[in-house]
Design a protein around this motif. Structure first.
Motif, PDB file in Angstrom:
ATOM      1  N   SER A 176       0.831  -1.209   0.000  1.00 53.39           N
ATOM      2  CA  SER A 176       0.000   0.000   0.000  1.00 53.39           C
ATOM      3  C   SER A 176       0.863   1.255   0.000  1.00 53.39           C
ATOM      4  CB  SER A 176      -0.923   0.001   1.223  1.00 53.39           C
ATOM      5  OG  SER A 176      -1.704   1.180   1.264  1.00 53.39           O
ATOM      6  N   ALA A 177       1.923   1.257   0.812  1.00 51.30           N
ATOM      7  CA  ALA A 177       2.802   2.427   0.869  1.00 51.30           C
ATOM      8  C   ALA A 177       3.482   2.673  -0.479  1.00 51.30           C
ATOM      9  CB  ALA A 177       3.851   2.224   1.957  1.00 51.30           C
ATOM     10  N   ARG A 178       3.949   1.593  -1.115  1.00 51.16           N
ATOM     11  CA  ARG A 178       4.582   1.727  -2.433  1.00 51.16           C
ATOM     12  C   ARG A 178       3.585   2.211  -3.473  1.00 51.16           C
ATOM     13  NH1 ARG A 178       6.437  -3.371  -1.159  1.00 51.16           N
ATOM     14  NH2 ARG A 178       5.109  -4.297  -2.786  1.00 51.16           N
ATOM     15  N   THR A 179       2.394   1.647  -3.418  1.00 53.76           N
ATOM     16  CA  THR A 179       1.362   1.983  -4.401  1.00 53.76           C
ATOM     17  C   THR A 179       0.946   3.444  -4.311  1.00 53.76           C
ATOM     18  OG1 THR A 179       0.500  -0.278  -4.482  1.00 53.76           O
ATOM     19  CG2 THR A 179      -1.001   1.477  -5.141  1.00 53.76           C
ATOM     20  N   GLN A 180       0.717   3.915  -3.088  1.00 54.35           N
ATOM     21  CA  GLN A 180       0.305   5.307  -2.928  1.00 54.35           C
ATOM     22  C   GLN A 180       1.391   6.264  -3.413  1.00 54.35           C
ATOM     23  OE1 GLN A 180      -2.900   5.904  -2.216  1.00 54.35           O
ATOM     24  NE2 GLN A 180      -2.949   3.676  -2.252  1.00 54.35           N
ATOM     25  N   SER A 181       2.650   5.890  -3.180  1.00 49.08           N
ATOM     26  CA  SER A 181       3.758   6.716  -3.658  1.00 49.08           C
ATOM     27  C   SER A 181       3.843   6.686  -5.183  1.00 49.08           C
ATOM     28  CB  SER A 181       5.074   6.216  -3.056  1.00 49.08           C
ATOM     29  OG  SER A 181       6.177   6.938  -3.562  1.00 49.08           O
ATOM     30  N   THR A 182       3.656   5.500  -5.749  1.00 50.81           N
ATOM     31  CA  THR A 182       3.741   5.336  -7.204  1.00 50.81           C
ATOM     32  C   THR A 182       2.653   6.104  -7.936  1.00 50.81           C
ATOM     33  OG1 THR A 182       4.751   3.140  -6.998  1.00 50.81           O
ATOM     34  CG2 THR A 182       3.652   3.651  -9.082  1.00 50.81           C
ATOM     35  N   LEU A 183       1.441   6.068  -7.392  1.00 49.83           N
ATOM     36  CA  LEU A 183       0.300   6.674  -8.077  1.00 49.83           C
ATOM     37  C   LEU A 183       0.027   8.118  -7.664  1.00 49.83           C
ATOM     38  CD1 LEU A 183      -2.238   3.687  -8.049  1.00 49.83           C
ATOM     39  CD2 LEU A 183      -0.675   4.376  -9.869  1.00 49.83           C
ATOM     40  N   ALA A 184       0.737   8.601  -6.662  1.00 46.80           N
ATOM     41  CA  ALA A 184       0.494   9.955  -6.154  1.00 46.80           C
ATOM     42  C   ALA A 184       0.511  11.037  -7.235  1.00 46.80           C
ATOM     43  CB  ALA A 184       1.507  10.284  -5.057  1.00 46.80           C
ATOM     44  N   PRO A 185       1.416  10.986  -8.212  1.00 38.85           N
ATOM     45  CA  PRO A 185       1.425  12.030  -9.244  1.00 38.85           C
ATOM     46  C   PRO A 185       0.155  12.084 -10.091  1.00 38.85           C
ATOM     47  CG  PRO A 185       3.508  10.832  -9.218  1.00 38.85           C
ATOM     48  CD  PRO A 185       2.552  10.059  -8.365  1.00 38.85           C
ATOM     49  N   PHE A 186      -0.625  10.981 -10.056  1.00 43.27           N
ATOM     50  CA  PHE A 186      -1.832  10.916 -10.885  1.00 43.27           C
ATOM     51  C   PHE A 186      -3.115  11.033 -10.056  1.00 43.27           C
ATOM     52  CE2 PHE A 186       1.559   8.249 -12.593  1.00 43.27           C
ATOM     53  CZ  PHE A 186       1.766   8.860 -13.815  1.00 43.27           C
ATOM     54  N   MET A 187      -2.957  11.240  -8.758  1.00 42.21           N
ATOM     55  CA  MET A 187      -4.113  11.305  -7.864  1.00 42.21           C
ATOM     56  C   MET A 187      -4.099  12.618  -7.103  1.00 42.21           C
ATOM     57  SD  MET A 187      -3.978   7.351  -6.494  1.00 42.21           S
ATOM     58  CE  MET A 187      -5.337   7.532  -5.347  1.00 42.21           C
ATOM     59  N   PRO A 188      -4.703  13.667  -7.658  1.00 43.28           N
ATOM     60  CA  PRO A 188      -4.726  14.961  -6.958  1.00 43.28           C
ATOM     61  C   PRO A 188      -5.483  14.843  -5.646  1.00 43.28           C
ATOM     62  CG  PRO A 188      -6.265  14.962  -8.802  1.00 43.28           C
ATOM     63  CD  PRO A 188      -5.431  13.711  -8.921  1.00 43.28           C
ATOM     64  N   PRO A 189      -5.076  15.603  -4.628  1.00 41.07           N
ATOM     65  CA  PRO A 189      -5.767  15.537  -3.333  1.00 41.07           C
ATOM     66  C   PRO A 189      -7.212  15.970  -3.449  1.00 41.07           C
ATOM     67  CG  PRO A 189      -4.314  17.436  -3.417  1.00 41.07           C
ATOM     68  CD  PRO A 189      -4.011  16.609  -4.631  1.00 41.07           C
ATOM     69  N   ALA A 190      -8.038  15.420  -2.574  1.00 36.31           N
ATOM     70  CA  ALA A 190      -9.467  15.742  -2.608  1.00 36.31           C
ATOM     71  C   ALA A 190      -9.715  17.199  -2.238  1.00 36.31           C
ATOM     72  CB  ALA A 190     -10.236  14.819  -1.667  1.00 36.31           C
ATOM     73  N   ASN A 191      -8.861  17.759  -1.409  1.00 38.58           N
ATOM     74  CA  ASN A 191      -9.045  19.150  -0.980  1.00 38.58           C
ATOM     75  C   ASN A 191      -7.785  19.959  -1.248  1.00 38.58           C
ATOM     76  OD1 ASN A 191     -11.739  18.974   0.328  1.00 38.58           O
ATOM     77  ND2 ASN A 191     -10.700  17.502   1.642  1.00 38.58           N
TER      78      ASN A 191
END
Length: 333
Positions: free
Chosen positions: A318-333
């Motif tokens: 999960s930690a790796r995945t969130q880091s990997t996909l972070a550039p494509f997942m803008p924050p909700a707020n």
């Protein structure tokens, strides 16, 4: 039927279509199933208008009638080309500034005319809406969201549509890598628990072949007891559930405070006796509700329920995945 009652049913039905994992009332279920059953009458007209082909001239004024498409458009960096959304589009926060041109099942044609879209994107289940839009002269693209693999395909198709192909390819590749890594982790489990995903308890609805959530269960190392049923969200008998006697049961968040699990025959089920009945998170935090990159948070949640013995490996994934996909997942707020 009074107009107010009709509008209420339509709103409930749309909510079901948007959040397939969290059905809220019998009336809504009936309305949603009716929409699904009749939608194919319009499929031919919608596909003819769009050609169902994303590799056309890139769109500069796009409209999305599905929250999943809206999220994926932002993921590929096309938020600036999105000028209209449906009332259920709520992520990322920037979408709140877009013009609302309808809901999941109906368009506000007056508002749509002011946006002047050169392409409208819908999802499977919205064929009726797509047909109506194409009848009014709009070019419509209907994307499938029935399988896990549709997420990466839709990323690429929407990227091609918005002239951001490179970013779409990159996002799709990284998402696929994350899914492959999760499969490798769960494949090492010594057992594959039988899982029953309860879409709604009364009438009893579950998942079938045409739901991406069936594949989600498999990726998480479970074995869906309803995986061979043809439709996406079919009815399921209590007798079959008792006979299958699953190891794990996933229930909708809305049923969290209900007491039916204490009553027969629910109370006789192995999952209930072993306290392996899990309620989905509240809708804003339900990572399984939409086939987007945020599905990875739902995969993590479910995999830990199905295979708690793999928690350490899943935490790292999960930690790796969130880091990997972070550039494509803008924050909700």
């Amino acid at each position: 039927m009074p107009a107010g009652r009709s509008q209420k049913l339509a709103k409930q039905a749309a909510s079901i279509a948007v959040k397939t994992a969290a059905l809220k009332s019998v009336a809504a279920i009936t309305a949603a199933l009716t929409i699904s059953a009749t939608a194919t009458n319009f499929a031919g007209a919608a596909n003819a208008a769009s050609g169902n082909e994303p590799k056309q001239a890139a769109g500069t004024h796009l409209v999305s009638f599905a929250p999943s498409n809206t999220e994926l458009l932002y993921a590929v960096g096309a938020g600036d080309k999105l000028f209209g959304v449906c009332s259920y589009c709520d992520y990322p926060d920037a979408v709140k500034k877009k013009t609302v041109v309808g809901n999941f099942i109906a368009a506000n044609l007056e508002r749509l005319a002011t946006v002047k879209p050169d392409k409208i994107v819908c999802v499977s289940g919205q064929e009726a809406l797509a047909g109506q839009l194409s009848h009014n002269g709009y070019k419509v693209l209907v994307l499938k969201n029935d399988h896990l693999s549709d997420i990466s395909k839709n990323l690429k198709d929407l990227a091609a549509l918005s002239n951001s192909t490179a970013r779409g390819d990159q996002a799709a590749a990284k998402f696929n890598t994350c899914i492959t890594e999760l499969k490798e982790i769960t494949s090492k489990a010594s057992v594959k628990p039988a899982v029953f995903y309860c879409v709604w308890p009364q009438p009893l609805l579950t998942l079938g072949k045409a739901s991406y959530l069936t594949e989600v269960i498999t990726v998480c190392g479970g074995d869906s007891i309803s995986k061979n049923l043809e439709s996406g969200y079919p009815h399921f008998s209590m007798e079959k559930l008792v006979l299958a006697n699953p190891d794990v049961i996933v229930m909708p968040y809305e049923c969290k405070d209900h007491s039916f699990l204490e009553k027969h025959p629910w109370s006789s089920l192995k999952a209930v006796k072993n306290k392996r009945v899990y309620f989905l998170p509240d809708p804003p935090h339900d990572g399984l509700a939409r086939p987007t990159l945020r599905l990875t948070t739902g995969l993590y949640w479910l995999a830990k329920k199905v295979h708690p013995e793999l928690s350490t490996q899943l935490d790292s994934w999960s930690a790796r995945t969130q880091s990997t996909l972070a550039p494509f997942m803008p924050p909700a707020n």
